[in-house]
Scaffold this active site. Structure first.
Site, PDB file in Angstrom:
ATOM      1  N   GLY A  98       3.937  -3.957  11.541  1.00  0.00           N
ATOM      2  CA  GLY A  98       3.055  -2.792  11.429  1.00  0.00           C
ATOM      3  C   GLY A  98       2.679  -2.509   9.995  1.00  0.00           C
ATOM      4  N   GLY A 100       0.513   0.562   7.446  1.00  0.00           N
ATOM      5  CA  GLY A 100      -0.049   1.901   7.403  1.00  0.00           C
ATOM      6  C   GLY A 100      -0.467   2.268   6.001  1.00  0.00           C
ATOM      7  N   GLY A 101      -0.937   3.490   5.855  1.00  0.00           N
ATOM      8  CA  GLY A 101      -1.414   3.930   4.559  1.00  0.00           C
ATOM      9  C   GLY A 101      -0.329   3.983   3.501  1.00  0.00           C
ATOM     10  N   GLY A 103       2.807   2.177   3.804  1.00  0.00           N
ATOM     11  CA  GLY A 103       3.747   1.071   3.741  1.00  0.00           C
ATOM     12  C   GLY A 103       3.593   0.062   4.855  1.00  0.00           C
ATOM     13  N   VAL A 105       5.854  -2.248   7.786  1.00  0.00           N
ATOM     14  CA  VAL A 105       7.083  -2.284   8.570  1.00  0.00           C
ATOM     15  C   VAL A 105       7.376  -3.725   8.970  1.00  0.00           C
ATOM     16  CG1 VAL A 105       8.298  -1.427  10.609  1.00  0.00           C
ATOM     17  CG2 VAL A 105       6.633   0.043   9.449  1.00  0.00           C
ATOM     18  N   LYS A 119      11.077  -0.329   6.856  1.00  0.00           N
ATOM     19  CA  LYS A 119       9.840   0.235   6.317  1.00  0.00           C
ATOM     20  C   LYS A 119       9.854   0.109   4.794  1.00  0.00           C
ATOM     21  CE  LYS A 119       7.251   4.615   6.332  1.00  0.00           C
ATOM     22  NZ  LYS A 119       7.283   6.008   6.823  1.00  0.00           N
ATOM     23  N   ASP A 216       2.683  15.535  11.477  1.00  0.00           N
ATOM     24  CA  ASP A 216       1.788  14.408  11.726  1.00  0.00           C
ATOM     25  C   ASP A 216       1.988  13.870  13.145  1.00  0.00           C
ATOM     26  OD1 ASP A 216      -0.282  12.707  11.044  1.00  0.00           O
ATOM     27  OD2 ASP A 216       1.025  11.200  10.135  1.00  0.00           O
TER      28      ASP A 216
END
Length: 414
Positions: A98, A100-101, A103, A105, A119, A216
């Site tokens: 995965g 994301g903004g 980091g 994973v 992460k 969030d």
């Protein structure tokens, strides 16, 4: 004469051999000494670098906060960076599960064969350090079966690492918005997912040792295991709320499409901000649509706005996911839509609490399981199946108890 000459040469040859042996032994000792000195200097350098990273990544601050909050040591195990590097094959791209903004994973396999999710931040700045520490501190306060468990962290690299239990079935978003996977999410499963998520948020707001606002809430942060059981994740943006405070003034942090409009306008973060976001999650479960999409007509870009429009025009059936439509489901689906409408009230004070939302969802599930009660008209017996608090509101029994963000700096936030 010849024999005497041979006798004289022998001692000289032995002397040379002894000298060579002595020189060789000295050279070997010198070489070993240099190697040992090199490794000692390298070890000292590595330890110095690890200490530098520990301080840079807010290690002392983290220790102080954990000590102050008396966190369980089991929740905040400090892991060796070398162990995590080995577990991820030096953070090889093939181990990425995965992005994301904030980091990436990675899937990791520890020496004892345990599979974990690691992460790793993309970059590290003061804001990132604060969020990293915040996530560790928040998760150290949580013990709930529907929250992803933090197994440990590492502060010894240029960016800190968080180690979680591995949830093998992806996010709720990846299921809802994938045609093949969405068919496996029948209405009963979606209703249970909603109830489990609401139960977590209710616990965070009302039952945690220090109240927590997730900040969030979205399907990307709701993981599903092999049984499609909910595991709420990503507490980097969460806020611990002192019991004597009802709201916190802070910069707006969250994801567009799920952000509470009142919070965006006032910078006042309250528990009702999570309620609004959860209302949008309910809409995604009912419609199968993304919260925000610019691939739809302009009037349909925002799911929450479009939902309120079709609800007002009595066109709700127009956006309900056809995969869950059925005569036996419609009463519950409309009840969920009404609940979502309450959650999406512009004013936070007009929204229900997460505890009330969780109770409503549990009530719907109980009424479905025990439909015989309503069939015989025994409303009092039905009510007895739904737990109630002393204050007159229903209660739900609990256990002890992804990553694209947008930060919107607003004047006055701090």
């Amino acid at each position: 004469m010849g024999e005497d000459g041979c006798k004289e040469k022998a001692p000289k040859d032995m002397k040379i051999i002894y000298v060579l042996i002595g020189v060789s032994a000295g050279f070997v000792c010198l070489l070993l000494g240099i190697i040992l000195l090199y490794w000692d200097l390298k070890r000292r350098s590595q330890n110095k670098m690890k200490q530098k990273f520990f301080l840079q990544n807010g290690g002392h601050m983290l220790q102080e906060k954990l000590t102050t909050r008396e966190a369980s040591p089991d929740m905040v195990t400090i892991c060796s960076s070398s162990v995590l590097e080995k577990a991820t094959n030096s953070f090889h791209n093939n181990m990425i599960i995965g992005r994301g903004g904030f980091g990436t994973v990675y899937k990791g396999v520890l020496a004892d064969a345990r599979i974990v999710a690691i992460k790793r931040s993309i970059r590290m700045d003061p804001t990132q350090i604060e969020q990293f520490i915040n996530e560790v501190v928040v998760l150290s306060q949580i013990n709930h079966r529907n929250v992803v468990r933090l197994l440990g962290c590492s502060l010894e690299t240029d960016v800190p690492l968080l180690v979680y239990e591995f949830i093998n079935n992806g996010t709720l978003s990846s299921h809802l918005h994938n045609e093949a996977k969405a068919h496996a999410l029948d209405w009963s499963t979606r209703l249970r997912i909603a109830a489990e998520t609401a139960g977590v948020l209710s616990y965070l707001h009302s039952s945690a040792s220090t109240p927590i606002i997730h900040r969030d809430v979205k399907p990307d942060n709701i993981l599903l295991d092999h049984r499609l059981t909910v595991k709420v994740s990503d507490f980097g943006a969460s806020k611990l709320v002192p019991i004597d405070l009802a709201q916190i003034t802070t910069v707006v942090l969250g994801t567009l499409g799920y952000l509470d409009p009142e919070y965006m306008l006032t910078n006042q973060l309250t528990e009702k901000s999570d309620v609004y976001s959860f209302g949008v999650v309910l809409l995604e479960l009912v419609t199968g649509r993304k919260a925000l999409s610019f691939n739809r007509p302009i009037e349909e870009n925002s799911l929450s706005n479009y939902f309120l429009y079709v609800l007002k025009e009595d066109l709700l059936v127009k956006i309900i996911d056809e995969k869950i439509v059925g005569l036996e489901n419609m009463e519950q689906i409309y009840a969920i839509c009404e609940l979502a409408k309450e959650c999406l009230n512009v004013k936070g004070e007009d929204r229900p609490s997460m505890k009330e939302v969780a109770m409503e969802l549990e009530g719907l599930i109980l009424r479905k399981k025990h439909s015989w009660a309503t069939n015989v008209g025994d409303e009092e017996e039905m009510k007895s199946l739904i737990p109630n608090d002393h204050d007159g509101t229903s209660g739900v029994g609990y256990d002890s108890i992804g990553m694209d963000h947008i930060v919107l700096p607003i004047d006055g936030g701090r």
